[in-house]
Design a protein around this motif. Structure first.
Motif, short mmCIF file in Angstrom:
data_model
loop_
_atom_site.label_atom_id
_atom_site.label_comp_id
_atom_site.label_asym_id
_atom_site.label_seq_id
_atom_site.Cartn_x
_atom_site.Cartn_y
_atom_site.Cartn_z
N GLU A 136 101.64 86.54 -11.81
CA GLU A 136 101.63 85.52 -10.81
C GLU A 136 101.45 84.21 -11.57
N ALA A 137 102.46 83.18 -11.09
CA ALA A 137 102.48 81.77 -11.82
C ALA A 137 102.26 80.86 -10.66
N ILE A 138 101.30 80.22 -10.58
CA ILE A 138 100.41 79.40 -9.60
C ILE A 138 100.41 77.93 -10.15
N GLY A 139 100.94 77.12 -9.34
CA GLY A 139 100.78 75.77 -9.23
C GLY A 139 102.09 74.84 -9.64
N SER A 140 103.27 75.78 -9.63
CA SER A 140 104.42 74.92 -9.80
C SER A 140 105.42 75.32 -8.60
N GLN A 188 103.66 98.15 -23.28
CA GLN A 188 104.85 97.27 -23.51
C GLN A 188 105.13 96.39 -22.15
N LEU A 189 104.39 96.63 -21.04
CA LEU A 189 104.57 95.54 -20.00
C LEU A 189 103.78 94.20 -20.43
N GLY A 190 102.82 94.77 -21.13
CA GLY A 190 102.02 93.56 -21.28
C GLY A 190 102.68 92.59 -22.60
N THR A 223 97.05 74.03 -14.29
CA THR A 223 98.33 74.56 -13.95
C THR A 223 99.75 74.08 -14.82
N PRO A 224 100.81 75.01 -14.70
CA PRO A 224 101.05 76.31 -13.98
C PRO A 224 100.10 77.28 -14.91
N TRP A 225 99.55 78.07 -13.87
CA TRP A 225 98.60 79.09 -14.47
C TRP A 225 99.48 80.33 -14.37
N LYS A 226 99.75 80.86 -15.72
CA LYS A 226 100.51 82.14 -15.81
C LYS A 226 99.86 83.28 -15.94
N VAL A 227 99.59 84.31 -15.34
CA VAL A 227 98.68 85.55 -15.59
C VAL A 227 99.61 86.71 -15.16
N ARG A 260 105.36 87.56 -24.01
CA ARG A 260 106.36 86.78 -24.59
C ARG A 260 107.08 85.83 -23.52
N PHE A 261 106.70 85.97 -22.41
CA PHE A 261 107.02 85.00 -21.40
C PHE A 261 105.93 83.94 -20.95
N GLY A 262 104.93 84.00 -22.02
CA GLY A 262 103.76 83.02 -21.67
C GLY A 262 102.81 83.32 -20.83
N PHE A 263 102.62 84.55 -20.45
CA PHE A 263 101.68 84.88 -19.25
C PHE A 263 100.44 85.57 -19.97
N SER A 264 99.17 85.36 -19.93
CA SER A 264 97.84 85.85 -20.21
C SER A 264 97.13 86.93 -19.41
#
Length: 425
Positions: A131-135, A31-33, A101-105, A38-42
């Motif tokens: 983590e969202a890196i680059g913004s 569920q967390l994944g 970026t932004p790198w969303k993982v 859904r928020f665009g994180f991989s």
């Protein structure tokens, strides 16, 4: 007289994740994944151990680095460490692979700290984080906090509070640390002895202390919000207004600094009001605009959070939310002949997408029926000598006392089961 063999148990601060509990665990991580995606994180998965230098960047004076990290020399005499947290390793991966970026993982997995075990805290523990890196946009701070809010709401937690603060930019942090240090040195004798060295060398960490004497002094300390630069104030105001726009309630907590050196600007914690104060932080994070640079990369902003799976489920237990999912077994095959029918039927059902199981060791009908009932299966398929001779199977609906049982040609069993379970033909 023979010597009794040693019996081994889990190491201190660890636990076995047993069947039953593991189903709930798996459902939580799934569920967390789903929410992160859904928020665009991989998904990202980094090694469980890294060069010790990766983690020393989180703060040489922190307990995590100084006292709690599992360090070892590998066979090549390289200094390595089991990962104590997630952000530094993600930043190392960013520096190594240089993604767009932004790198969303997001990530999930085991982490390790040598600390005193207590409820919801282990030496091997499990985290989920993003983590969202680059913004440097404060709106991405809002997005990360909103993701954490969605996770807690999705787990059924309602008794939570969001605490919010700003550490400001590096200049803000430096000015405040100097002022706070002077204040604490002037009150050093009033501070708990266990916190005095911390107050002298790393005054910000004294704000995290749970000891009453230290807290009494800290309650009168200057606030970091009094030292924010114009840019830091503007960033923080945008975050606060964004959370209000999304109807995410929060309380300002000027003494919330988090425990690691790399935080700048936004810091936040979600606390469970259903848990005791010493263990009520379920999720926490913030912005770390200097960490990528410390790991050899270009100056790159980032923000993220980590959530303890054990602590999350402890909070769910306290609120009576997120129960274990229902059993996955749909059909139990009972064979009181030689077991061949159970072997073949379970295989045919599984190939057709049905979760099927069976008993072994040629147990009695009664024993196999008990196993079927305990499994939670909806259907029992029964093969005895008569069914075997007539090439039929007896089907019984285990959760419907009025349904009785029917006899089905062996060749039609799979289709009939799929029909009853509502699976596509």
């Amino acid at each position: 007289m023979s010597k009794k063999a040693n019996t081994f148990q889990t190491p201190i601060g660890t636990k076995d994740l047993l069947p039953g509990e593991s189903a709930r665990w798996n459902e939580a991580t799934r569920q967390l994944g789903r929410i992160a995606e859904r928020f665009g994180f991989s998904l990202i998965d980094t090694p469980i151990f890294e060069d010790v230098g990766v983690f020393s960047r989180i703060g040489e004076g922190t307990d995590v680095v100084g006292k709690e990290m599992y360090e070892f020399l590998d066979r090549g005499d390289r200094a390595m460490a089991l990962r104590p947290e997630g952000t530094a390793a993600i930043c190392r991966a960013f520096v190594q692979h240089r993604p767009l970026t932004p790198w969303k993982v997001y990530y999930t997995g085991p982490y390790f700290r040598y600390e005193a075990p207590q409820a919801g805290r282990f030496r091997q523990f499990h985290q989920y984080g993003v983590e969202a890196i680059g913004s440097d946009d404060p709106d991405i701070d809002v997005e990360v906090i909103a993701l954490a809010w969605s996770v807690l709401q999705g787990a059924g937690l309602r008794e939570t509070q969001l605490l919010l603060n700003s550490m400001g930019d590096p200049e803000t942090k430096s000015r405040y640390q100097e002022s706070l240090g002077e204040f604490l040195l002037n009150r050093l004798e009033e501070i708990d002895p266990a916190d005095r060295e911390k107050a002298k060398t790393h005054p910000l960490r004294a704000l995290d202390s749970k000891r009453e004497a230290t807290q009494a002094v800290v309650s009168e300390a200057p606030l970091i919000t009094e030292y924010l630069s114009t840019d830091a104030e503007r960033h923080f105001d945008r975050v606060a207004s964004g959370l209000k726009a999304l109807n995410i309630p929060f309380a300002l907590e000027p003494k919330l600094v988090r425990g690691l050196d790399y935080y700048t600007h936004t810091t936040f914690e979600f606390q469970s009001l259903a848990l005791e104060n010493a263990q009520n932080t379920v999720c926490g994070g913030g912005r770390y605009n200097g960490l990528v640079e410390q790991l050899g990369g270009p100056a790159t902003p980032g923000i993220g959070f980590a959530l303890g799976i054990e602590r999350l489920l402890l909070a769910c237990d306290a609120e009576g939310s997120f129960p274990s999912p229902p059993t996955t077994t749909e059909v139990w095959v009972i064979d009181v002949t030689d077991g061949s029918s159970a072997r073949d039927l379970t295989n045919s059902l599984r190939e057709a997408g049905v979760a099927a199981d069976r008993s072994f060791d040629q147990r009695s009908m009664r024993s196999q029926m008990r196993s079927a009932d305990r499994s939670g299966a909806a259907i029992a398929l029964i093969v005895g000598e008569q069914e075997l001779n007539e090439s039929v199977v007896t089907l019984r609906k285990l959760r419907d006392d009025e349904a009785g049982q029917i006899s089905i040609p062996r060749s039609d069993v799979v289709n009939e089961v799929r029909l009853i379970l509502g699976l596509e033909s």
